[in-house]
Design a protein around this motif. Sequence first.
Motif, PDB file in Angstrom:
ATOM      1  N   PHE A   1      53.660 113.140  20.035  1.00 26.83           N
ATOM      2  CA  PHE A   1      52.316 112.584  20.146  1.00 26.83           C
ATOM      3  C   PHE A   1      51.663 113.049  21.443  1.00 26.83           C
ATOM      4  CE2 PHE A   1      49.683 108.900  21.600  1.00 26.83           C
ATOM      5  CZ  PHE A   1      48.696 108.967  20.635  1.00 26.83           C
ATOM      6  N   VAL A   2      52.425 112.981  22.536  1.00 27.45           N
ATOM      7  CA  VAL A   2      51.903 113.416  23.831  1.00 27.45           C
ATOM      8  C   VAL A   2      51.585 114.907  23.800  1.00 27.45           C
ATOM      9  CG1 VAL A   2      52.458 113.696  26.279  1.00 27.45           C
ATOM     10  CG2 VAL A   2      53.095 111.588  25.090  1.00 27.45           C
ATOM     11  N   ASP A   3      52.493 115.700  23.241  1.00 26.98           N
ATOM     12  CA  ASP A   3      52.264 117.146  23.160  1.00 26.98           C
ATOM     13  C   ASP A   3      51.006 117.457  22.342  1.00 26.98           C
ATOM     14  OD1 ASP A   3      54.572 117.503  24.612  1.00 26.98           O
ATOM     15  OD2 ASP A   3      55.821 117.981  22.870  1.00 26.98           O
ATOM     16  N   GLY A   4      50.791 116.678  21.282  1.00 26.93           N
ATOM     17  CA  GLY A   4      49.596 116.892  20.472  1.00 26.93           C
ATOM     18  C   GLY A   4      48.323 116.617  21.248  1.00 26.93           C
ATOM     19  N   LEU A   5      48.352 115.585  22.085  1.00 28.79           N
ATOM     20  CA  LEU A   5      47.186 115.270  22.915  1.00 28.79           C
ATOM     21  C   LEU A   5      46.935 116.380  23.936  1.00 28.79           C
ATOM     22  CD1 LEU A   5      47.811 111.458  23.556  1.00 28.79           C
ATOM     23  CD2 LEU A   5      46.065 112.460  22.081  1.00 28.79           C
ATOM     24  N   VAL A   6      48.008 116.929  24.481  1.00 29.30           N
ATOM     25  CA  VAL A   6      47.870 118.031  25.434  1.00 29.30           C
ATOM     26  C   VAL A   6      47.245 119.242  24.750  1.00 29.30           C
ATOM     27  CG1 VAL A   6      49.145 119.684  26.859  1.00 29.30           C
ATOM     28  CG2 VAL A   6      49.754 117.251  26.917  1.00 29.30           C
ATOM     29  N   GLU A   7      47.685 119.520  23.530  1.00 27.64           N
ATOM     30  CA  GLU A   7      47.132 120.657  22.786  1.00 27.64           C
ATOM     31  C   GLU A   7      45.647 120.470  22.506  1.00 27.64           C
ATOM     32  OE1 GLU A   7      49.420 121.238  19.280  1.00 27.64           O
ATOM     33  OE2 GLU A   7      51.268 121.780  20.349  1.00 27.64           O
ATOM     34  N   LEU A   8      45.223 119.209  22.431  1.00 22.61           N
ATOM     35  CA  LEU A   8      43.805 118.922  22.201  1.00 22.61           C
ATOM     36  C   LEU A   8      42.982 119.019  23.484  1.00 22.61           C
ATOM     37  CD1 LEU A   8      44.085 115.888  19.745  1.00 22.61           C
ATOM     38  CD2 LEU A   8      43.312 118.210  19.200  1.00 22.61           C
ATOM     39  N   GLY A   9      43.644 119.291  24.598  1.00 21.74           N
ATOM     40  CA  GLY A   9      42.924 119.494  25.845  1.00 21.74           C
ATOM     41  C   GLY A   9      42.901 118.294  26.777  1.00 21.74           C
ATOM     42  N   PHE A  10      43.884 117.391  26.641  1.00 28.85           N
ATOM     43  CA  PHE A  10      43.927 116.214  27.512  1.00 28.85           C
ATOM     44  C   PHE A  10      45.031 116.356  28.562  1.00 28.85           C
ATOM     45  CE2 PHE A  10      42.084 114.375  23.604  1.00 28.85           C
ATOM     46  CZ  PHE A  10      40.934 113.797  24.152  1.00 28.85           C
ATOM     47  N   TYR A  11      44.771 115.766  29.703  1.00 24.84           N
ATOM     48  CA  TYR A  11      45.770 115.588  30.756  1.00 24.84           C
ATOM     49  C   TYR A  11      46.324 114.184  30.564  1.00 24.84           C
ATOM     50  CZ  TYR A  11      47.603 114.817  35.515  1.00 24.84           C
ATOM     51  OH  TYR A  11      48.393 114.520  36.600  1.00 24.84           O
ATOM     52  N   VAL A  12      47.528 114.082  30.033  1.00 22.84           N
ATOM     53  CA  VAL A  12      48.070 112.800  29.583  1.00 22.84           C
ATOM     54  C   VAL A  12      48.901 112.133  30.687  1.00 22.84           C
ATOM     55  CG1 VAL A  12      49.483 111.637  27.851  1.00 22.84           C
ATOM     56  CG2 VAL A  12      48.135 113.658  27.214  1.00 22.84           C
ATOM     57  N   ILE A  13      48.609 110.864  30.914  1.00 26.23           N
ATOM     58  CA  ILE A  13      49.311 110.069  31.918  1.00 26.23           C
ATOM     59  C   ILE A  13      49.935 108.865  31.213  1.00 26.23           C
ATOM     60  CG2 ILE A  13      49.091 108.750  34.063  1.00 26.23           C
ATOM     61  CD1 ILE A  13      46.359 110.288  34.433  1.00 26.23           C
ATOM     62  N   ARG A  14      51.219 108.671  31.385  1.00 25.72           N
ATOM     63  CA  ARG A  14      51.873 107.483  30.846  1.00 25.72           C
ATOM     64  C   ARG A  14      52.764 106.887  31.939  1.00 25.72           C
ATOM     65  NH1 ARG A  14      56.333 109.995  26.524  1.00 25.72           N
ATOM     66  NH2 ARG A  14      56.602 112.003  27.564  1.00 25.72           N
ATOM     67  N   PHE A  15      52.995 105.591  31.864  1.00 27.17           N
ATOM     68  CA  PHE A  15      53.740 104.938  32.933  1.00 27.17           C
ATOM     69  C   PHE A  15      54.495 103.730  32.401  1.00 27.17           C
ATOM     70  CE2 PHE A  15      49.718 102.798  32.613  1.00 27.17           C
ATOM     71  CZ  PHE A  15      49.958 101.471  32.938  1.00 27.17           C
ATOM     72  N   ASP A  16      55.492 103.303  33.180  1.00 30.99           N
ATOM     73  CA  ASP A  16      56.222 102.084  32.859  1.00 30.99           C
ATOM     74  C   ASP A  16      55.440 100.900  33.410  1.00 30.99           C
ATOM     75  OD1 ASP A  16      58.358 103.436  31.713  1.00 30.99           O
ATOM     76  OD2 ASP A  16      59.519 103.497  33.575  1.00 30.99           O
ATOM     77  N   ASN A  17      55.091  99.943  32.540  1.00 29.16           N
ATOM     78  CA  ASN A  17      54.468  98.722  33.044  1.00 29.16           C
ATOM     79  C   ASN A  17      55.390  98.034  34.040  1.00 29.16           C
ATOM     80  OD1 ASN A  17      51.944  98.572  31.654  1.00 29.16           O
ATOM     81  ND2 ASN A  17      53.046  98.050  29.776  1.00 29.16           N
ATOM     82  N   ARG A  18      54.823  97.204  34.884  1.00 28.57           N
ATOM     83  CA  ARG A  18      55.659  96.408  35.777  1.00 28.57           C
ATOM     84  C   ARG A  18      56.684  95.619  34.970  1.00 28.57           C
ATOM     85  NH1 ARG A  18      52.593  92.030  38.975  1.00 28.57           N
ATOM     86  NH2 ARG A  18      51.291  93.797  39.639  1.00 28.57           N
ATOM     87  N   ASP A  19      57.853  95.450  35.535  1.00 27.76           N
ATOM     88  CA  ASP A  19      58.931  94.674  34.921  1.00 27.76           C
ATOM     89  C   ASP A  19      59.553  95.382  33.727  1.00 27.76           C
ATOM     90  OD1 ASP A  19      60.493  92.474  35.312  1.00 27.76           O
ATOM     91  OD2 ASP A  19      59.158  91.024  34.374  1.00 27.76           O
ATOM     92  N   SER A  20      59.311  96.690  33.577  1.00 26.43           N
ATOM     93  CA  SER A  20      59.931  97.441  32.480  1.00 26.43           C
ATOM     94  C   SER A  20      60.304  98.836  32.968  1.00 26.43           C
ATOM     95  CB  SER A  20      58.992  97.540  31.266  1.00 26.43           C
ATOM     96  OG  SER A  20      57.881  98.366  31.565  1.00 26.43           O
TER      97      SER A  20
ATOM     98  N   GLY B   1      57.318  94.881  27.042  1.00 28.31           N
ATOM     99  CA  GLY B   1      58.667  95.279  27.403  1.00 28.31           C
ATOM    100  C   GLY B   1      59.028  96.715  27.103  1.00 28.31           C
ATOM    101  N   MET B   2      58.041  97.549  26.771  1.00 25.61           N
ATOM    102  CA  MET B   2      58.326  98.924  26.373  1.00 25.61           C
ATOM    103  C   MET B   2      58.114  99.880  27.545  1.00 25.61           C
ATOM    104  SD  MET B   2      59.180  98.475  23.225  1.00 25.61           S
ATOM    105  CE  MET B   2      59.103 100.033  22.360  1.00 25.61           C
ATOM    106  N   GLN B   3      58.903 100.940  27.554  1.00 25.25           N
ATOM    107  CA  GLN B   3      58.793 101.954  28.587  1.00 25.25           C
ATOM    108  C   GLN B   3      57.809 103.046  28.167  1.00 25.25           C
ATOM    109  OE1 GLN B   3      62.722 103.221  30.124  1.00 25.25           O
ATOM    110  NE2 GLN B   3      63.586 101.819  28.618  1.00 25.25           N
ATOM    111  N   LEU B   4      57.516 103.924  29.090  1.00 27.16           N
ATOM    112  CA  LEU B   4      56.628 105.053  28.769  1.00 27.16           C
ATOM    113  C   LEU B   4      57.233 105.933  27.689  1.00 27.16           C
ATOM    114  CD1 LEU B   4      57.847 107.895  30.224  1.00 27.16           C
ATOM    115  CD2 LEU B   4      57.043 106.745  32.263  1.00 27.16           C
ATOM    116  N   THR B   5      58.561 105.883  27.535  1.00 27.75           N
ATOM    117  CA  THR B   5      59.231 106.689  26.511  1.00 27.75           C
ATOM    118  C   THR B   5      58.885 106.241  25.097  1.00 27.75           C
ATOM    119  OG1 THR B   5      61.154 105.235  26.742  1.00 27.75           O
ATOM    120  CG2 THR B   5      61.189 107.290  27.976  1.00 27.75           C
TER     121      THR B   5
END
Length: 259
Positions: free
Chosen positions: A41-60, A31-35
């Motif tokens: 945490f996301v910014d830290g992953l980007v700084e480590l060189g990742f292209y970060v993708i997050r999404f809302d699961n169905r029904d959320s 029941g959790m959103q991408l938020t």
Amino acid sequence: MPILTANGIRIAYETAGDPKDTPLLLIMGLGMQLTAWPDDFVDGLVELGFYVIRFDNRDSGLSTKFDHAGTPSLPLAWLKKLVRWPLRSAYTLADMADDALGVLSALGVARAHVVGASMGGMIAQILAARHPERVISLTSIMSDSGRRGLPGPTREARAVLMRPARNARDLDSLVTHMVHTMRVIGSPAIPPPSGCCASGSRAPSSAMSVRAAWRASWWPSRPRATAANCSSRSASVRWSFTARPIRWCRWPAARTRRA
């Protein structure tokens, strides 16, 4: 908020970083959103060189809702899972894994590191087991495979996940409920920052909750997602069919093994 179509539904998503960097897909839990993935945490992953993708699961969040499926009886769903009776649900964790795969395909990502939290970890495991050629590594956070005999959530955690906010139309009520939920299901060794539960606080967990409340607040999806969990086959069974080695990382232990 960008929306894509995959697996027959609309899925809200966000990306961060350079698309030319190594892709990393984040899958959130019940029941959790991408938020629910903290921006720091996301910014830290980007700084480590990742292209970060997050999404809302169905029904959320802002993704397709399944209100037409109604609200299942959770006591009955848990009973059927316990005695291994057939259980029909609006969707399964395998469907949600196909959603995640669809997000990668829609964005033109051939392979990605996959990180899942809680039920998202179970979805990530199914994705990796069914499509190992699309997964570089798998990180499962505070999750399990669904195998019988493994410990489940505490009574308090189960209750808070199933309990709606007192007033779904009031921002302060929604924020207080979300922050309390994160406190209950979070690590006792790493408490939330001081003051994060105060109304109007700008601490990370409160700011995250405000954003989540403004985007969407949809408690009825949680019983349906729980029923999906109950109706799904253990991910541990699927690993026996995985021929391609997957790098497996389990948080917080720094142990890595090959499936």
